[in-house]
Enzyme design. Structure first.
Site, PDB file in Angstrom:
ATOM      1  N   CYS A   6      -3.573   4.502   4.346  1.00 56.99           N
ATOM      2  CA  CYS A   6      -3.964   3.666   5.794  1.00 56.99           C
ATOM      3  C   CYS A   6      -4.015   2.272   5.651  1.00 56.99           C
ATOM      4  O   CYS A   6      -4.709   1.815   4.733  1.00 56.99           O
ATOM      5  CB  CYS A   6      -5.023   4.373   6.421  1.00 56.99           C
ATOM      6  SG  CYS A   6      -4.867   6.156   6.991  1.00 56.99           S
ATOM      7  N   ASP A   7      -3.574   1.607   6.650  1.00 52.48           N
ATOM      8  CA  ASP A   7      -3.645   0.261   6.878  1.00 52.48           C
ATOM      9  C   ASP A   7      -3.659   0.079   8.380  1.00 52.48           C
ATOM     10  O   ASP A   7      -3.194   0.537   9.103  1.00 52.48           O
ATOM     11  CB  ASP A   7      -2.709  -0.479   6.309  1.00 52.48           C
ATOM     12  CG  ASP A   7      -2.413  -0.650   4.696  1.00 52.48           C
ATOM     13  OD1 ASP A   7      -3.164  -1.161   4.101  1.00 52.48           O
ATOM     14  OD2 ASP A   7      -1.543   0.538   4.515  1.00 52.48           O
TER      15      ASP A   7
END
Length: 422
Positions: A6-7
């Site tokens: 995730c970002d």
């Protein structure tokens, strides 16, 4: 297990064009996990004695909840990312540090995302909701549907039309940073250092008791509660630094299309491949002019480079998002039984099924793959042009908007079907 995943990004004026705040997130999850895009209308809850069932635990209900659109792993109650009718957007990240992760079932970070969206009409109020629930119920439980144990603490990026907040946690302890201009991103590490605008009342004292901080040098949250050398955080290799670099590369000219390009970037690892991959993506336009609508784009399918970003706008009487909603299993769902995860049902929704079938059909045919991708990009460009027209002309055809996302999804499915059958 601690996979990188995730970002989440935000860009605010003057880093953006046309006085808009741009929010973006890739959700990187186990490669066989289905993520759905679902809508829940606003609701009034008269009987507050009835508790709210989240993924694992029940909590107190509130008198009123706002309308939300969520991108979520189909097996759980919460969400990886989403938005509400007031233009609040939230995404979360898995983080680890010195404070041990609790195995006991409590609220998942994804539950807190949904709760913040349902209960708050500004970014800071959403922060208040999350930290209050964290204090009352704690965070914990398996974040994966299956025998793999995947537990973590959470960080959150919360944005609205005016500002953004970074909220990072370690157990019940937390720190928050207000962002009013420029760019900011979070990934799978603590990133708040010495700029702390709000914090848990006992956070520093607890760090002193654990001998993580001597009480004399300047307090650095990330350095204290994790093992990071924050002096080198912006130059060390890793997804956080890659995301920071990509945002700053476009600073001053960031649009929603720029944010999508960042989410599609594979060399940086932002668009993740492998056992953990980018299973869904979201980009939101939050105009600072309150007379303009917020527009939220979702893929609902893996790999944003081979997916269509489809727009959603909050208006009354929205059509249900049937083609991105996974099957329900009522009381037979394994997540509702203990012990959990004894079986794993087929949660693929119609869009997911056709997307995967089409990719399989063109996998070894470069010409068909190129044609399909060209058709997807053509559809997407038409949608972008239409949404830009809405923002520039301030005209919203409500009768059309109620069916906007479902119609876009059907158009995308038609592209996939033409390649499956040809």
């Amino acid at each position: 297990m601690k996979p990188c995943s995730c970002d989440t990004f935000v860009a605010l004026p003057p880093a953006t064009v046309d006085n808009r705040i741009i929010f973006g997130k890739n959700s990187d999850r186990p490669c066989d996990e289905v993520q759905e895009v679902v809508y829940f209308p606003a609701a009034v809850h008269d009987n507050l004695r009835e508790h709210l069932k989240c993924t694992y635990i029940e909590i107190d209900q509130v008198p009123e909840t706002y309308a939300v659109v969520l991108s979520r792993p189909a097996w759980l109650w919460g969400a990886e990312m989403g938005a509400n009718e007031h233009g609040v957007c939230i995404g979360n990240e898995a983080v680890w540090g010195r404070e041990e992760v609790c195995d006991e079932e409590a609220l998942l970070g994804m539950d807190l995302v949904r709760l913040g969206l349902e209960r708050a009409d500004t970014a800071e109020k959403a922060l208040n909701v999350i930290v209050d629930l964290l204090e009352k119920y704690g965070q914990g439980g398996n974040c994966s549907e299956g025998r793999m144990v995947f537990s973590y603490h959470n960080s959150f990026l919360i944005a609205d039309r005016n500002e953004a907040w970074i909220l990072e946690t370690a157990g019940k302890y937390w720190a928050a940073e207000k962002v009013q201009e420029g760019v900011r991103n979070i990934s799978n590490q603590l990133s708040i250092t010495t700029k702390i605008d709000r914090e848990h009342a006992d956070m520093r004292n607890y760090a002193k008791q654990k001998c993580w901080w001597d009480g004399k040098k300047e307090f650095d949250f990330a350095a204290t509660y994790s093992y990071l050398d924050t002096a080198n955080m912006m130059i060390s290799p890793g997804r956080y630094c890659e995301g920071y670099t990509l945002l700053n590369k476009h600073k001053g000219n960031i649009t929603f299309e720029t944010m999508m390009e960042i989410l599609r970037d594979k060399p940086s690892g932002i668009n993740m491949e492998g056992a953990f991959l980018t299973t869904a993506s979201m980009v939101s336009i939050l105009p600072q002019d309150s007379s303009l609508p917020c527009i939220h784009f979702f893929t609902g399918t893996p790999d944003p480079e081979r997916s269509v970003f489809k727009p959603f706008i909050f208006v009354p009487n929205i059509s249900q998002l049937l083609d991105t909603s996974s099957p329900t299993f009522e009381l037979e769902d394994p997540i509702k039984k203990k012990p959990h995860f004894k079986s794993k049902p087929d949660r693929r929704h119609p869009l997911y099924q056709k997307h995967q079938q089409a990719l399989g059909a063109v996998d070894n045919n470069e010409e068909k793959a190129r044609t399909m991708l060209d058709n997807m990009k053509k559809l997407e460009k038409e949608l972008f042009k239409e949404m830009e027209s809405v923002l520039q002309n301030k005209h919203l055809d409500v009768d059309k908007i109620v069916n906007l996302f479902p119609q876009c999804t059907k158009d995308e499915i038609r592209i996939y079907k033409s390649n499956i059958s040809s």
